[in-house]
Design a protein around this motif. Structure first.
Motif, PDB file in Angstrom:
ATOM      1  N   THR A   1     -10.455   0.880  -1.964  1.00  0.00           N
ATOM      2  CA  THR A   1     -10.518  -0.561  -1.800  1.00  0.00           C
ATOM      3  C   THR A   1     -10.660  -0.896  -0.320  1.00  0.00           C
ATOM      4  OG1 THR A   1      -9.102  -0.880  -3.730  1.00  0.00           O
ATOM      5  CG2 THR A   1      -9.271  -2.730  -2.202  1.00  0.00           C
ATOM      6  N   VAL A   2     -11.559  -1.824  -0.034  1.00  0.00           N
ATOM      7  CA  VAL A   2     -11.731  -2.323   1.330  1.00  0.00           C
ATOM      8  C   VAL A   2     -10.998  -3.663   1.398  1.00  0.00           C
ATOM      9  CG1 VAL A   2     -13.363  -3.067   3.104  1.00  0.00           C
ATOM     10  CG2 VAL A   2     -13.963  -1.187   1.557  1.00  0.00           C
ATOM     11  N   HIS A   3     -10.052  -3.764   2.327  1.00  0.00           N
ATOM     12  CA  HIS A   3      -9.295  -4.990   2.543  1.00  0.00           C
ATOM     13  C   HIS A   3      -9.956  -5.724   3.694  1.00  0.00           C
ATOM     14  CE1 HIS A   3      -5.952  -3.861  -0.142  1.00  0.00           C
ATOM     15  NE2 HIS A   3      -6.320  -2.633   0.194  1.00  0.00           N
ATOM     16  N   ILE A   4     -10.340  -6.983   3.440  1.00  0.00           N
ATOM     17  CA  ILE A   4     -11.146  -7.739   4.386  1.00  0.00           C
ATOM     18  C   ILE A   4     -10.426  -9.016   4.802  1.00  0.00           C
ATOM     19  CG2 ILE A   4     -13.342  -8.949   4.716  1.00  0.00           C
ATOM     20  CD1 ILE A   4     -14.459  -7.045   2.484  1.00  0.00           C
ATOM     21  N   GLY A   5     -10.157  -9.132   6.100  1.00  0.00           N
ATOM     22  CA  GLY A   5      -9.679 -10.394   6.650  1.00  0.00           C
ATOM     23  C   GLY A   5     -10.904 -11.200   7.057  1.00  0.00           C
ATOM     24  N   MET A   6     -10.908 -12.517   6.764  1.00  0.00           N
ATOM     25  CA  MET A   6     -12.119 -13.302   7.036  1.00  0.00           C
ATOM     26  C   MET A   6     -11.778 -14.659   7.639  1.00  0.00           C
ATOM     27  SD  MET A   6     -15.237 -14.248   4.423  1.00  0.00           S
ATOM     28  CE  MET A   6     -15.570 -12.531   4.063  1.00  0.00           C
ATOM     29  N   ASP A   7     -12.557 -15.028   8.651  1.00  0.00           N
ATOM     30  CA  ASP A   7     -12.445 -16.345   9.274  1.00  0.00           C
ATOM     31  C   ASP A   7     -13.776 -17.061   9.074  1.00  0.00           C
ATOM     32  OD1 ASP A   7     -11.206 -18.396  10.736  1.00  0.00           O
ATOM     33  OD2 ASP A   7     -11.958 -17.629  12.642  1.00  0.00           O
ATOM     34  N   PHE A   8     -13.728 -18.259   8.496  1.00  0.00           N
ATOM     35  CA  PHE A   8     -14.940 -19.015   8.202  1.00  0.00           C
ATOM     36  C   PHE A   8     -15.367 -19.849   9.395  1.00  0.00           C
ATOM     37  CE2 PHE A   8     -12.915 -18.680   3.956  1.00  0.00           C
ATOM     38  CZ  PHE A   8     -13.904 -17.933   3.342  1.00  0.00           C
ATOM     39  N   VAL A  10     -19.409 -20.897  11.474  1.00  0.00           N
ATOM     40  CA  VAL A  10     -20.850 -20.681  11.479  1.00  0.00           C
ATOM     41  C   VAL A  10     -21.222 -19.721  12.604  1.00  0.00           C
ATOM     42  CG1 VAL A  10     -23.087 -21.816  11.820  1.00  0.00           C
ATOM     43  CG2 VAL A  10     -21.335 -22.890  10.395  1.00  0.00           C
ATOM     44  N   ASN A  11     -20.567 -19.880  13.745  1.00  0.00           N
ATOM     45  CA  ASN A  11     -20.933 -19.075  14.898  1.00  0.00           C
ATOM     46  C   ASN A  11     -19.708 -18.726  15.735  1.00  0.00           C
ATOM     47  OD1 ASN A  11     -22.724 -17.755  16.570  1.00  0.00           O
ATOM     48  ND2 ASN A  11     -23.140 -19.573  17.802  1.00  0.00           N
ATOM     49  N   PRO A  12     -19.118 -17.595  15.533  1.00  0.00           N
ATOM     50  CA  PRO A  12     -19.504 -16.531  14.610  1.00  0.00           C
ATOM     51  C   PRO A  12     -18.711 -16.603  13.303  1.00  0.00           C
ATOM     52  CG  PRO A  12     -17.825 -15.697  16.065  1.00  0.00           C
ATOM     53  CD  PRO A  12     -18.067 -17.136  16.459  1.00  0.00           C
ATOM     54  N   MET A  13     -19.250 -15.986  12.275  1.00  0.00           N
ATOM     55  CA  MET A  13     -18.516 -15.740  11.029  1.00  0.00           C
ATOM     56  C   MET A  13     -18.005 -14.310  11.164  1.00  0.00           C
ATOM     57  SD  MET A  13     -18.846 -17.038   7.499  1.00  0.00           S
ATOM     58  CE  MET A  13     -17.957 -16.484   6.096  1.00  0.00           C
ATOM     59  N   THR A  14     -16.700 -14.111  10.965  1.00  0.00           N
ATOM     60  CA  THR A  14     -16.108 -12.810  11.259  1.00  0.00           C
ATOM     61  C   THR A  14     -15.312 -12.249  10.097  1.00  0.00           C
ATOM     62  OG1 THR A  14     -14.140 -13.855  12.207  1.00  0.00           O
ATOM     63  CG2 THR A  14     -15.920 -13.295  13.730  1.00  0.00           C
ATOM     64  N   ALA A  15     -15.233 -10.915  10.064  1.00  0.00           N
ATOM     65  CA  ALA A  15     -14.426 -10.224   9.072  1.00  0.00           C
ATOM     66  C   ALA A  15     -13.945  -8.903   9.663  1.00  0.00           C
ATOM     67  CB  ALA A  15     -15.241  -9.954   7.807  1.00  0.00           C
ATOM     68  N   THR A  16     -12.749  -8.503   9.274  1.00  0.00           N
ATOM     69  CA  THR A  16     -12.226  -7.191   9.636  1.00  0.00           C
ATOM     70  C   THR A  16     -12.199  -6.335   8.380  1.00  0.00           C
ATOM     71  OG1 THR A  16      -9.928  -7.899   9.279  1.00  0.00           O
ATOM     72  CG2 THR A  16     -10.831  -8.084  11.529  1.00  0.00           C
ATOM     73  N   ASP A 145     -16.090 -18.637  24.176  1.00  0.00           N
ATOM     74  CA  ASP A 145     -16.468 -17.301  24.629  1.00  0.00           C
ATOM     75  C   ASP A 145     -16.554 -16.298  23.480  1.00  0.00           C
ATOM     76  OD1 ASP A 145     -16.444 -18.222  27.300  1.00  0.00           O
ATOM     77  OD2 ASP A 145     -14.288 -17.850  27.446  1.00  0.00           O
ATOM     78  N   GLY A 146     -16.488 -16.793  22.240  1.00  0.00           N
ATOM     79  CA  GLY A 146     -16.580 -15.912  21.079  1.00  0.00           C
ATOM     80  C   GLY A 146     -15.287 -15.201  20.741  1.00  0.00           C
ATOM     81  N   LEU A 147     -14.192 -15.609  21.373  1.00  0.00           N
ATOM     82  CA  LEU A 147     -12.902 -14.984  21.114  1.00  0.00           C
ATOM     83  C   LEU A 147     -12.144 -15.740  20.020  1.00  0.00           C
ATOM     84  CD1 LEU A 147     -11.837 -14.376  24.822  1.00  0.00           C
ATOM     85  CD2 LEU A 147     -12.708 -12.672  23.215  1.00  0.00           C
ATOM     86  N   VAL A 148     -11.046 -15.230  19.599  1.00  0.00           N
ATOM     87  CA  VAL A 148     -10.080 -15.822  18.673  1.00  0.00           C
ATOM     88  C   VAL A 148     -10.419 -15.550  17.208  1.00  0.00           C
ATOM     89  CG1 VAL A 148      -8.920 -17.945  17.880  1.00  0.00           C
ATOM     90  CG2 VAL A 148      -9.403 -17.639  20.302  1.00  0.00           C
ATOM     91  N   HIS A 149     -11.688 -15.623  16.821  1.00  0.00           N
ATOM     92  CA  HIS A 149     -12.047 -15.574  15.403  1.00  0.00           C
ATOM     93  C   HIS A 149     -11.741 -14.232  14.733  1.00  0.00           C
ATOM     94  CE1 HIS A 149     -13.759 -19.506  15.708  1.00  0.00           C
ATOM     95  NE2 HIS A 149     -14.530 -19.111  16.719  1.00  0.00           N
ATOM     96  N   ILE A 150     -12.087 -13.132  15.370  1.00  0.00           N
ATOM     97  CA  ILE A 150     -11.915 -11.834  14.702  1.00  0.00           C
ATOM     98  C   ILE A 150     -10.435 -11.471  14.585  1.00  0.00           C
ATOM     99  CG2 ILE A 150     -12.159 -10.256  16.667  1.00  0.00           C
ATOM    100  CD1 ILE A 150     -14.298  -9.406  13.870  1.00  0.00           C
ATOM    101  N   SER A 151      -9.637 -11.808  15.606  1.00  0.00           N
ATOM    102  CA  SER A 151      -8.203 -11.539  15.490  1.00  0.00           C
ATOM    103  C   SER A 151      -7.558 -12.498  14.485  1.00  0.00           C
ATOM    104  CB  SER A 151      -7.513 -11.601  16.851  1.00  0.00           C
ATOM    105  OG  SER A 151      -7.713 -12.837  17.488  1.00  0.00           O
ATOM    106  N   SER A 152      -8.095 -13.694  14.355  1.00  0.00           N
ATOM    107  CA  SER A 152      -7.606 -14.614  13.325  1.00  0.00           C
ATOM    108  C   SER A 152      -7.913 -14.058  11.934  1.00  0.00           C
ATOM    109  CB  SER A 152      -8.243 -15.997  13.480  1.00  0.00           C
ATOM    110  OG  SER A 152      -7.811 -16.615  14.665  1.00  0.00           O
ATOM    111  N   ALA A 153      -9.120 -13.509  11.762  1.00  0.00           N
ATOM    112  CA  ALA A 153      -9.493 -12.915  10.471  1.00  0.00           C
ATOM    113  C   ALA A 153      -8.503 -11.815  10.084  1.00  0.00           C
ATOM    114  CB  ALA A 153     -10.912 -12.359  10.537  1.00  0.00           C
ATOM    115  N   LEU A 154      -8.205 -10.936  11.028  1.00  0.00           N
ATOM    116  CA  LEU A 154      -7.227  -9.884  10.770  1.00  0.00           C
ATOM    117  C   LEU A 154      -5.865 -10.484  10.445  1.00  0.00           C
ATOM    118  CD1 LEU A 154      -6.490  -6.821  10.820  1.00  0.00           C
ATOM    119  CD2 LEU A 154      -5.823  -7.199  13.212  1.00  0.00           C
ATOM    120  N   GLY A 155      -5.502 -11.528  11.162  1.00  0.00           N
ATOM    121  CA  GLY A 155      -4.209 -12.175  10.958  1.00  0.00           C
ATOM    122  C   GLY A 155      -4.044 -12.770   9.574  1.00  0.00           C
ATOM    123  N   TYR A 156      -5.109 -13.322   8.994  1.00  0.00           N
ATOM    124  CA  TYR A 156      -4.996 -13.869   7.636  1.00  0.00           C
ATOM    125  C   TYR A 156      -4.651 -12.765   6.643  1.00  0.00           C
ATOM    126  CZ  TYR A 156      -7.043 -18.076   9.594  1.00  0.00           C
ATOM    127  OH  TYR A 156      -7.295 -19.186  10.366  1.00  0.00           O
TER     128      TYR A 156
END
Length: 172
Positions: A1-8, A10-16, A145-156
């Motif tokens: 199983t792949v566990h995916i954290g996701m932040d919605f 448009v720019n950028p759309m991110t997932a861990t 600067d493109g920051l915050v989203h990917i760590s937020s995705a992991l955090g969810y």
């Protein structure tokens, strides 16, 4: 199983992308799509792993319909066959950050989160650069600067699976 954290976004759309074994999270990848949408992210993940092999832990704001779709982000992902697990409402930012920190450096000293330094460069960049403000929240100005989203995705994902503070309402 792949566990995916996701932040919605448009720019950028991110997932861990992670595997979990014996309550230890091993993040092996990340997805960072510029000028994207939920359909595109869902197609990418389905092509790579197969929707039935994935559990997505998204930003709960995805339950709302958007102006560019008559379906919510969560409905789009469910229609593609993904399993979705999230709170009815997003956790407090401080709680989400504390949940992530408790996996990285738990009080018992047994690390419960690992990140692949070769394939998760944006996640590591977020960990090194995202700032917390005096009130403990994230510095939203860093989003430019493109920051915050990917760590937020992991955090969810981490907050859903290993919350510091339990929430009573879940998305069904």
């Amino acid at each position: 199983t792949v566990h995916i954290g996701m932040d919605f976004n448009v720019n950028p759309m991110t997932a861990t992308l992670s595997h979990i074994d014996s309550n230890v999270i091993n993040q092996f990848g990340e997805v960072y799509l510029q000028n994207s949408n939920t359909d595109r992210m869902g197609d990418y993940l389905d092509d790579k792993f197969g929707a039935k092999n994935c559990i997505i832990y998204p930003d709960s704001s995805g339950k709302n319909s958007s102006s560019n779709s008559s379906f919510s982000d969560l409905a789009i992902l469910r229609k593609k066959g993904f399993t979705i697990k999230c709170y009815k409402n997003n956790p407090r930012v401080k709680d989400r950050i504390n949940a992530v920190n408790s996996r990285m450096k738990p009080m018992d000293g047994e690390i419960k989160y690992y990140v692949n330094s070769k394939t998760c460069k944006r996640t590591i960049e977020d960990f090194n650069k995202v700032e917390r403000l005096m009130d403990g929240t994230e510095n939203k100005a860093q989003e430019r600067d493109g920051l915050v989203h990917i760590s937020s995705a992991l955090g969810y994902m981490i907050n859903y699976l290993y919350p510091i503070r339990h929430q009573n309402e879940w998305v069904i």
